[in-house]
Design an enzyme around this catalytic site. Sequence first.
Site, PDB file in Angstrom:
ATOM      1  N   ASN A  29      23.072 -47.069  -8.858  1.00  0.00           N
ATOM      2  CA  ASN A  29      23.127 -46.392  -7.666  1.00  0.00           C
ATOM      3  C   ASN A  29      21.667 -46.765  -6.845  1.00  0.00           C
ATOM      4  OD1 ASN A  29      24.868 -44.995  -8.254  1.00  0.00           O
ATOM      5  ND2 ASN A  29      23.531 -43.228  -7.236  1.00  0.00           N
TER       6      ASN A  29
HETATM    7  O1  PMT Z   1      13.807 -44.573  -4.175  1.00  0.00           O
HETATM    8  P1  PMT Z   1      14.298 -45.023  -2.550  1.00  0.00           P
HETATM    9  O2  PMT Z   1      14.040 -46.514  -2.131  1.00  0.00           O
HETATM   10  O3  PMT Z   1      12.278 -44.671  -2.067  1.00  0.00           O
HETATM   11  O4  PMT Z   1      15.128 -44.359  -1.883  1.00  0.00           O
HETATM   12  C1  PMT Z   1      15.163 -43.031  -1.840  1.00  0.00           C
HETATM   13  C2  PMT Z   1      15.931 -42.254  -1.749  1.00  0.00           C
HETATM   14  C3  PMT Z   1      17.119 -42.717  -0.866  1.00  0.00           C
HETATM   15  C4  PMT Z   1      16.929 -42.489  -3.506  1.00  0.00           C
HETATM   16  C5  PMT Z   1      15.761 -40.246  -2.335  1.00  0.00           C
HETATM   17  O5  PMT Z   1      15.564 -40.390  -0.494  1.00  0.00           O
HETATM   18  C6  PMT Z   1      17.029 -39.765  -2.051  1.00  0.00           C
HETATM   19  O6  PMT Z   1      17.825 -39.586  -0.767  1.00  0.00           O
HETATM   20  N1  PMT Z   1      17.330 -39.438  -3.801  1.00  0.00           N
HETATM   21  C7  PMT Z   1      19.098 -38.813  -3.850  1.00  0.00           C
HETATM   22  C8  PMT Z   1      19.371 -39.848  -3.811  1.00  0.00           C
HETATM   23  C9  PMT Z   1      20.668 -38.931  -4.143  1.00  0.00           C
HETATM   24  O7  PMT Z   1      21.163 -39.360  -5.206  1.00  0.00           O
HETATM   25  O8  PMT Z   1      21.629 -38.995  -3.803  1.00  0.00           O
HETATM   26  P2  PMT Z   1      22.463 -37.419  -4.101  1.00  0.00           P
HETATM   27  O9  PMT Z   1      23.223 -36.995  -2.676  1.00  0.00           O
HETATM   28  O10 PMT Z   1      23.951 -38.561  -4.636  1.00  0.00           O
HETATM   29  O11 PMT Z   1      22.495 -36.365  -4.612  1.00  0.00           O
HETATM   30  C10 PMT Z   1      21.983 -34.841  -5.002  1.00  0.00           C
HETATM   31  C11 PMT Z   1      21.279 -34.750  -5.590  1.00  0.00           C
HETATM   32  O12 PMT Z   1      21.232 -34.349  -6.967  1.00  0.00           O
HETATM   33  C12 PMT Z   1      19.791 -35.476  -5.810  1.00  0.00           C
HETATM   34  O13 PMT Z   1      19.125 -34.266  -5.866  1.00  0.00           O
HETATM   35  C13 PMT Z   1      19.583 -36.260  -7.237  1.00  0.00           C
HETATM   36  O14 PMT Z   1      18.846 -36.285  -7.395  1.00  0.00           O
HETATM   37  C14 PMT Z   1      20.692 -34.926  -7.736  1.00  0.00           C
HETATM   38  N2  PMT Z   1      21.667 -35.110  -9.141  1.00  0.00           N
HETATM   39  C15 PMT Z   1      22.284 -35.435  -8.828  1.00  0.00           C
HETATM   40  C16 PMT Z   1      23.176 -36.940  -9.569  1.00  0.00           C
HETATM   41  C17 PMT Z   1      22.840 -36.848 -11.140  1.00  0.00           C
HETATM   42  N3  PMT Z   1      23.548 -36.903 -11.795  1.00  0.00           N
HETATM   43  N4  PMT Z   1      21.782 -35.709 -11.245  1.00  0.00           N
HETATM   44  C18 PMT Z   1      21.299 -35.294  -9.778  1.00  0.00           C
HETATM   45  O15 PMT Z   1      20.115 -33.833 -10.227  1.00  0.00           O
END
Ligand code: PMT
Length: 218
Positions: A29
Amino acid sequence: MSGDLAGLRVVVSAGPTYEDIDPVRFVGNRSSGKMGFAIAAAAARRGATTILVAGPVALDTPAGVERRDVRSAAQMHAAVMAALPADVYVGAAAVADFTPAAFAEGKIKKTPGDEGLVLELVRTADILADVATHPRRPRLVVGFAAETGDLEANALDKLARKRVDMVAANRVGVAGSGFEADDNTLHVLDAGGGRVLGPAAKTTLADALLDLVAARLR
Ligand code: PMT
């Protein structure tokens, strides 16, 4: 240590994960780690014992932070679980949702006439959901939501589905927020409603988010 988070143990995940296909290729990602590193830096500055589980990023370790480097989603999962128990978990990492079903020990060769490569991917474990349902669940579990649209609806869905206490949704795929940018806007939702933090520098937003965390723990 003084500060409003003194005496608390805060675990933060940051950066991307890389899922290796073969010794030279991976899927992953987008994430620079800036948002999560800013949160870890602010937590340590405010007195918390701070563990930062970091995917592959090119950032220096913030002062006072204990950093644990990982590469894959499976390694990040193991490192986060090993860092528990904690008072607060903030999942700011962009964890790959899928990983190759098998790792090829040798470099996958291109053969003449090949039209493409079909890659079988399998789901990774959901670290955030596993922390939220852990027997040693932190008092406060904060998730992020990276969205290209319907920010609040998608964040509300994540709040409920992953059983977290607070979700910070941010827009990705546009300039000036989300991945890689120095600035961001956070739409923070919890059981009490929602508020918008920013637009502002990620360093400023880190403190604003921790203000909400500190208020919830009081
Ligand atoms: O690192 P930067 O360049 O500063 O950018 C910041 C960011 C955009 C990465 C950050 O602000 C952010 O949004 N992080 C979460 C990114 C993400 O994967 O979002 P998601 O909507 O796909 O996941 C939702 C949540 O589940 C997140 O807290 C993620 O850490 C968690 N997750 C997702 C998949 C997984 N297998 N395990 C998880 O814990």
